[in-house]
Design a protein around this motif. Structure first.
Motif, PDB file in Angstrom:
ATOM      1  N   VAL A  50      10.449 -41.231  31.917  1.00 40.70           N
ATOM      2  CA  VAL A  50      11.071 -40.920  33.201  1.00 40.70           C
ATOM      3  C   VAL A  50      12.563 -41.260  33.177  1.00 40.70           C
ATOM      4  CG1 VAL A  50      11.102 -41.467  35.666  1.00 40.70           C
ATOM      5  CG2 VAL A  50       8.921 -41.191  34.472  1.00 40.70           C
ATOM      6  N   LEU A  51      13.380 -40.326  33.588  1.00 34.79           N
ATOM      7  CA  LEU A  51      14.827 -40.504  33.659  1.00 34.79           C
ATOM      8  C   LEU A  51      15.171 -41.676  34.577  1.00 34.79           C
ATOM      9  CD1 LEU A  51      17.586 -39.210  32.843  1.00 34.79           C
ATOM     10  CD2 LEU A  51      17.427 -37.843  34.938  1.00 34.79           C
ATOM     11  N   GLY A  52      16.014 -42.585  34.102  1.00 38.01           N
ATOM     12  CA  GLY A  52      16.382 -43.778  34.864  1.00 38.01           C
ATOM     13  C   GLY A  52      15.657 -45.024  34.399  1.00 38.01           C
ATOM     14  N   THR A  53      14.672 -44.863  33.532  1.00 37.98           N
ATOM     15  CA  THR A  53      13.969 -46.012  32.948  1.00 37.98           C
ATOM     16  C   THR A  53      14.439 -46.211  31.513  1.00 37.98           C
ATOM     17  OG1 THR A  53      12.086 -44.827  31.981  1.00 37.98           O
ATOM     18  CG2 THR A  53      11.942 -45.433  34.319  1.00 37.98           C
ATOM     19  N   CYS A  54      14.196 -47.410  31.003  1.00 39.75           N
ATOM     20  CA  CYS A  54      14.411 -47.652  29.587  1.00 39.75           C
ATOM     21  C   CYS A  54      13.312 -48.580  29.086  1.00 39.75           C
ATOM     22  CB  CYS A  54      15.794 -48.223  29.296  1.00 39.75           C
ATOM     23  SG  CYS A  54      16.092 -49.875  29.912  1.00 39.75           S
TER      24      CYS A  54
END
Length: 402
Positions: A324-328
């Motif tokens: 998911v975009l915004g996670t790492c």
């Protein structure tokens, strides 16, 4: 500057804030396999899954008559039945058999060679499966990406790992257009590639801010983008959508939420976690982790730094949620399947040679926030993430070409 207004709907503000509202096409097995594995004509395909007692449970599909086994039942319902009921013919493929191996009980542990077919025959992966199939779909509980990547190079097959498969993943992460996923992953890969270092700030509920520094030494960023086309041996991890590095160095601190909910602070020196300290929860959990680090220090080696590139709803399975975009996420353990230098033989025990992701996402780690992620690349310094949101730098990178 590219116009962010030109981004597709799934990258607009309201969808980024509420990815559960993103509209996806209906899942289509033919579209998925045809896109990921083009060409498929003439390929022989099979499905692998895992059980604690594979010999009895796979025979005559007896697991279908028993309680539990949701992933394996989904593999049968969607992939096995889907292949037999038209997908094989539509894609010009043959096979479609289903096999079961003994559960590894750990992420990315090497598989035992024993495998059983649905008639109850005891077979060998190396002798009967890997040399005789062009495409292998592994739908399991624990990830098998690392061992199958090594076997693909040895035997020349292609395939995909889809551990933790569930209905949310089928309706979102496996229903997307993987040409789009690949394009977005490449845009973000280019925006991050050759980074010298990444710094991550973690804001805790008690007001502390922990910082982890990861040295990347200008390496090329890699991507998990879902396309496994051509005839080159390779394994796709599905759902895909990730840019990742293999850290060459690391230091600092980062928080950890253990499986039982215990929270700890991990100390990192020379790329290795050396100690955990309790924030809240069960001290015995912390003690057990510290004992493992003492007994086999390789288990604390940081083998991956990854960034999600897709807009997807939370599925409850890290295979999707880390994309998911915004996670790492960080990962400890073996990284040979990512081009790294940590191989199973370096661990004291076979069962320690896992590759374990540590995901930082609002639903997974609500007790702390990623307040900021920063990249240094030569004289360039960029913010990548703030408060689990992609920065303007990343959004402008995604807007390129739209």
């Amino acid at each position: 500057m590219p116009s962010i207004a030109a981004l597709p709907d799934y990258l607009h503000e309201e969808i980024l804030l509420h990815p559960e509202n993103r509209k996806f096409p209906a899942f289509d097995l033919v579209r998925l396999l045809g896109t990921v594995f083009k060409p498929t004509e003439g390929c022989r395909v099979c499905i692998l899954t895992e059980f604690e007692n594979p010999a009895s449970l796979i025979k005559d599909f007896s697991f279908l008559k028993q309680e539990g086994f949701p992933v394996q039942k989904k593999a049968h319902e969607v992939f096995y039945q889907g292949l037999k009921n038209g997908a094989l013919e539509a894609l010009g493929m043959t096979g479609g058999e289903m096999f079961a191996y003994k559960s590894t009980h750990g992420s990315n542990l090497d598989l035992e060679d024993d495998v059983w077919d649905t008639a109850g025959n005891h077979l060998s992966l190396d002798r009967d499966i890997y040399p005789n199939y062009d495409l292998i779909l592994c739908i399991s509980i624990f990830s098998a990406t690392a061992p199958l990547t090594a076997k693909a190079k040895e035997f020349g097959f292609r395939g995909a790992t889809l551990h933790g498969l569930n209905d949310i993943i089928l309706k979102s992460g496996l229903a997307v257009d993987y040409h789009e996923v690949s394009r977005d992953a490449e845009k973000l890969r280019f925006a991050l590639t050759k980074a010298d270092s990444i710094e991550i700030d973690f804001a805790l509920e008690d007001g502390r801010v922990l910082t982890a520094w990861l040295g990347l030494n200008g390496q090329e960023a890699q991507k998990s983008h879902g396309l496994c086309q051509g005839l080159t041996p390779d394994i796709a991890n599905l759902p895909a959508g990730e840019v990742y590095f293999v850290p060459e160095d690391a230091r600092g601190q980062f928080p950890m939420k253990y499986e039982d909910g215990t929270l700890g602070v991990l100390e990192v020196v020379d790329r290795c976690i050396i100690h955990s300290t309790l924030i809240a929860g069960n001290q015995a959990t912390i003690d057990a982790h510290n004992a493992r680090l003492q007994d086999d220090p390789m288990t604390g080696t940081l083998g991956e730094l990854g960034f999600g590139t897709q807009v997807l709803p939370v599925s409850g399975a890290d295979i999707q949620d880390e994309k998911v975009l915004g996670t790492c996420h960080l990962a400890t353990g073996r990284d040979d399947h990512l081009g790294g230098d940590i191989v199973p033989e370096m661990f004291k025990k076979h069962e320690n040679s896992t590759h374990d992701d540590i995901l930082f996402a609002p639903h997974k780690t609500p007790n702390f926030n990623i307040s900021q992620v920063r990249m240094k690349r030569g004289d360039q310094e960029e913010i990548l993430i703030e408060n689990f949101r992609p920065s303007r730098y990343l959004m402008e990178a995604l807007a390129e070409g739209h």
